[in-house]
Design a protein around this motif. Sequence first.
Motif, mmCIF file in Angstrom:
data_model
loop_
_atom_site.group_PDB
_atom_site.id
_atom_site.type_symbol
_atom_site.label_atom_id
_atom_site.label_comp_id
_atom_site.label_asym_id
_atom_site.label_seq_id
_atom_site.Cartn_x
_atom_site.Cartn_y
_atom_site.Cartn_z
ATOM 1 N N ASN A 93 0.798 -1.231 0.000
ATOM 2 C CA ASN A 93 0.000 0.000 0.000
ATOM 3 C C ASN A 93 0.829 1.280 0.000
ATOM 4 O O ASN A 93 0.280 2.374 -0.154
ATOM 5 N N LEU A 94 2.129 1.169 0.162
ATOM 6 C CA LEU A 94 2.963 2.374 0.245
ATOM 7 C C LEU A 94 2.836 3.265 -0.990
ATOM 8 O O LEU A 94 2.804 4.483 -0.861
ATOM 9 N N GLN A 95 2.776 2.677 -2.167
ATOM 10 C CA GLN A 95 2.682 3.495 -3.383
ATOM 11 C C GLN A 95 1.417 4.343 -3.373
ATOM 12 O O GLN A 95 1.430 5.501 -3.771
ATOM 13 N N ARG A 96 0.306 3.758 -2.918
ATOM 14 C CA ARG A 96 -0.947 4.531 -2.843
ATOM 15 C C ARG A 96 -0.864 5.642 -1.808
ATOM 16 O O ARG A 96 -1.509 6.663 -1.939
ATOM 17 N N LEU A 97 -0.087 5.428 -0.772
ATOM 18 C CA LEU A 97 0.044 6.445 0.269
ATOM 19 C C LEU A 97 1.026 7.547 -0.136
ATOM 20 O O LEU A 97 0.894 8.686 0.297
ATOM 21 N N MET A 98 2.013 7.212 -0.962
ATOM 22 C CA MET A 98 3.027 8.193 -1.358
ATOM 23 C C MET A 98 2.456 9.317 -2.216
ATOM 24 O O MET A 98 2.877 10.470 -2.092
ATOM 25 N N SER A 99 1.519 9.016 -3.072
ATOM 26 C CA SER A 99 0.981 10.015 -3.994
ATOM 27 C C SER A 99 0.375 11.223 -3.270
ATOM 28 O O SER A 99 0.736 12.365 -3.557
ATOM 29 N N PRO A 100 -0.534 11.025 -2.296
ATOM 30 C CA PRO A 100 -1.069 12.195 -1.594
ATOM 31 C C PRO A 100 -0.016 12.919 -0.755
ATOM 32 O O PRO A 100 -0.073 14.134 -0.606
ATOM 33 N N ILE A 101 0.956 12.167 -0.226
ATOM 34 C CA ILE A 101 2.022 12.813 0.545
ATOM 35 C C ILE A 101 2.768 13.790 -0.356
ATOM 36 O O ILE A 101 2.971 14.954 -0.003
ATOM 37 N N GLN A 102 3.164 13.331 -1.527
ATOM 38 C CA GLN A 102 3.905 14.194 -2.450
ATOM 39 C C GLN A 102 3.036 15.328 -2.981
ATOM 40 O O GLN A 102 3.515 16.448 -3.160
ATOM 41 N N ARG A 103 1.756 15.067 -3.215
ATOM 42 C CA ARG A 103 0.861 16.109 -3.709
ATOM 43 C C ARG A 103 0.679 17.222 -2.674
ATOM 44 O O ARG A 103 0.711 18.400 -2.992
ATOM 45 N N VAL A 104 0.504 16.845 -1.414
ATOM 46 C CA VAL A 104 0.255 17.827 -0.360
ATOM 47 C C VAL A 104 1.537 18.511 0.095
ATOM 48 O O VAL A 104 1.557 19.725 0.316
ATOM 49 N N LEU A 105 2.626 17.760 0.226
ATOM 50 C CA LEU A 105 3.848 18.297 0.836
ATOM 51 C C LEU A 105 4.976 18.592 -0.134
ATOM 52 O O LEU A 105 5.911 19.297 0.224
ATOM 53 N N GLY A 106 4.938 18.028 -1.330
ATOM 54 C CA GLY A 106 6.085 18.158 -2.215
ATOM 55 C C GLY A 106 7.224 17.321 -1.670
ATOM 56 O O GLY A 106 7.019 16.228 -1.146
ATOM 57 N N GLU A 107 8.430 17.847 -1.773
ATOM 58 C CA GLU A 107 9.602 17.120 -1.284
ATOM 59 C C GLU A 107 9.814 17.393 0.202
ATOM 60 O O GLU A 107 10.044 18.531 0.597
ATOM 61 N N VAL A 108 9.718 16.354 1.006
ATOM 62 C CA VAL A 108 10.071 16.422 2.425
ATOM 63 C C VAL A 108 10.826 15.139 2.759
ATOM 64 O O VAL A 108 10.672 14.131 2.078
#
Length: 172
Positions: A93-108
Motif C-alpha cells: 500500500n505504500l505506493q498509494r500512500l506516497m501520492s497524496p504525501i507528495q501532492r500535499v507536501l512536495g519534497e520532504v
Amino acid sequence: MIAKKICMVGSFAVGKTSLVKRFVESIYSEKYQTTIGVKISKKSITINDQLIKLLIWDIEGDDVFTELKANYLRGSSGILLVVDGTRPKSYDNLQRLMSPIQRVLGEVPIVLIANKVDLIQEWKMDDSFLADMAEKNMGTFVTSAKDGTNVDAAFQDLAEKMMYFDTHQGRP
C-alpha cells in the motif's frame, strides 16, 4: 527552540501508535489501541546543539488516504512511513500512500520503518524491498516497538534529515 511536525503514516495495525509510545514515553503495551483521526504527541530532542520539539501526528491507519486524512499532512516537515514486516499488504500500500504525501507536501524527508522485527520468524518481507526503498534515497529502519530496537534511531534520523533539508533548501 524549533518545532517540527512529523506525520506517522501507514496501514492499520502496523504499530504506529506503539512506536510513538515507545519513543515518547519509553513504554509498550500489548493492548491494541486503534487511533481514530489523529493523536498528537510531543518530544524534544537535540540535533547539533539545537533543541527541537517534535510534534508527532499519529494518523489513523488506512490503505488509502481520503481528502480529510491528506489534510492532516499539511505543515509536516517529515514523514515516517510505517509497514509491518509480517503483513505484505502493508508495504504493498505504500505506493498509494506516497501520492497524496507528495501532492500535499512536495519534497520532504521520509524515513521508512519496517516494524515488528521481534517477530522476524513471521516476516514476509524480503531484503529486496528494503534495498529498493534505500535506492529511492529513503532512510530505512527495521524496528520493534515492543523491545525498542531502532525506534529512537529512526526518529533521530528523520529529525536530522529535516534539519539538513531546512538548511539546504532555504526553509526557515
